[in-house]
Design an enzyme around this catalytic site. Sequence first.
Site, short mmCIF file in Angstrom:
data_model
loop_
_atom_site.label_atom_id
_atom_site.label_comp_id
_atom_site.label_asym_id
_atom_site.label_seq_id
_atom_site.Cartn_x
_atom_site.Cartn_y
_atom_site.Cartn_z
N HIS A 192 -2.84 6.66 2.55
CA HIS A 192 -3.48 5.52 2.31
C HIS A 192 -4.84 5.30 2.79
O HIS A 192 -4.95 5.78 3.74
CB HIS A 192 -2.49 4.22 2.64
CG HIS A 192 -2.91 3.16 2.34
ND1 HIS A 192 -3.75 2.63 1.05
CD2 HIS A 192 -3.15 1.78 3.22
CE1 HIS A 192 -4.08 1.30 1.21
NE2 HIS A 192 -4.00 1.15 2.66
N CYS A 235 0.90 -1.04 -0.04
CA CYS A 235 0.01 -0.12 0.13
C CYS A 235 0.85 1.30 -0.11
O CYS A 235 0.22 2.31 -0.43
CB CYS A 235 -1.00 0.08 1.32
SG CYS A 235 -1.95 -1.61 1.54
N ASN A 285 -10.64 0.12 -0.32
CA ASN A 285 -8.81 0.22 0.06
C ASN A 285 -8.46 -0.45 -1.27
O ASN A 285 -8.51 -1.78 -1.42
CB ASN A 285 -8.55 -0.78 1.31
CG ASN A 285 -7.21 -0.93 1.56
OD1 ASN A 285 -6.15 -0.34 0.52
ND2 ASN A 285 -6.81 -1.14 2.77
#
Length: 316
Positions: A241, A113, A272
């Site tokens: 993020h 990520c 996500n």
Amino acid sequence: MTAGSRIVAMGHYQPSRVITNDDLAKIVDTNDAWIRDRVGIAERRIADAESVADMATSAAEKALASSGLTAADIDMVVVATCSSIDRCPNVATRVAARLGVTAPAAFDLNTACSGFSYALATADHAMRAGAARNAIVIGAEKLSDVVDWTDRTTAVLFADGAGAAVVSAVADGEQPGVGPVLWGSAPEKGDVLKIEGWHPYIKQEGQAVFRWATTALAPFALQACERAGIQPSELAAFVPHQANTRIIDGIVKRLGLGPDVVIAKDLIESGNTSAASVPLALSKLVERREVPAGAPVLLFGFGGGLTYAGQVVRCP
Ligand code: UT7
């Protein structure tokens, strides 16, 4: 050689298929209220036939179209991804071939990520070293390929998409628009988030990642600002993020960011998307012109590894 680089333009791509929390409640034991309260996601986009390379190419095409450059100007393509199933050719060469970029340095990079900030820093360093002049830097993920759709602890979190930046070396005398990177990892904690094996599924010890994210990361985000010579109060926007609104709110509080700072919370509508989450969210802020061109924006990615990276950029 150049003094540095700047982001010239952004672009993004999301699949058209929207999956709501109520849709997921039909396949796993979950509910809309839990997902909104504990994570902050309302809906996400899940790909059908699109591959990581397809989504990366679409995002890159849009960024290139609004950059004023053409494929002939590009000499580097970097793709941050942790979910591409094909290993060779890499995603970057596939994107380059489809865009008609000839002879670029082309490579994929996997820090999960935090990937976009790692990739952006790598392209920036290459420009400072005189090894590239115009790069396309992409974060692209098809996490739906590696989600166990019977596991409610991960199925409600992850999604698909891509974001891309065209990054160019600055001209002589021009101020760089990509600040020094703050990057690192906590490798001893790496096993709390895995996508491993021959037929991999994402496995995550959510609370362990949550604890790390809410306790360890704010000082690193602050250091990224310090390296750029910027006070957090001077930021126009913060694009972290997109994993959990509670994590984002915790870091925002510890950085002391006031109500005037735009805080990206794209996960509400996108879920996500790992390495894609930061460029996707930034691209949308640019598209909606929520941040003035030239204003300082803190990017900060974190996740599998456990890795983190961030830098202050000037908004394209
Ligand atoms: O992108 C990479 C980086 N990743 C992250 O930053 C993720 C960090 N972690 C998180 O964001 C959070 O830990 C999660 C969103 C993953 C989980 O939230 P949580 O508040 O830590 O939940 P939990 O794991 O402590 O679970 C609380 C309860 C449990 O039930 P009991 O044992 O209290 O009865 C879980 O079984 O919630 C249950 N639960 C669910 N309930 C409804 C877990 N998943 C679900 C679900 N729907 N989808």
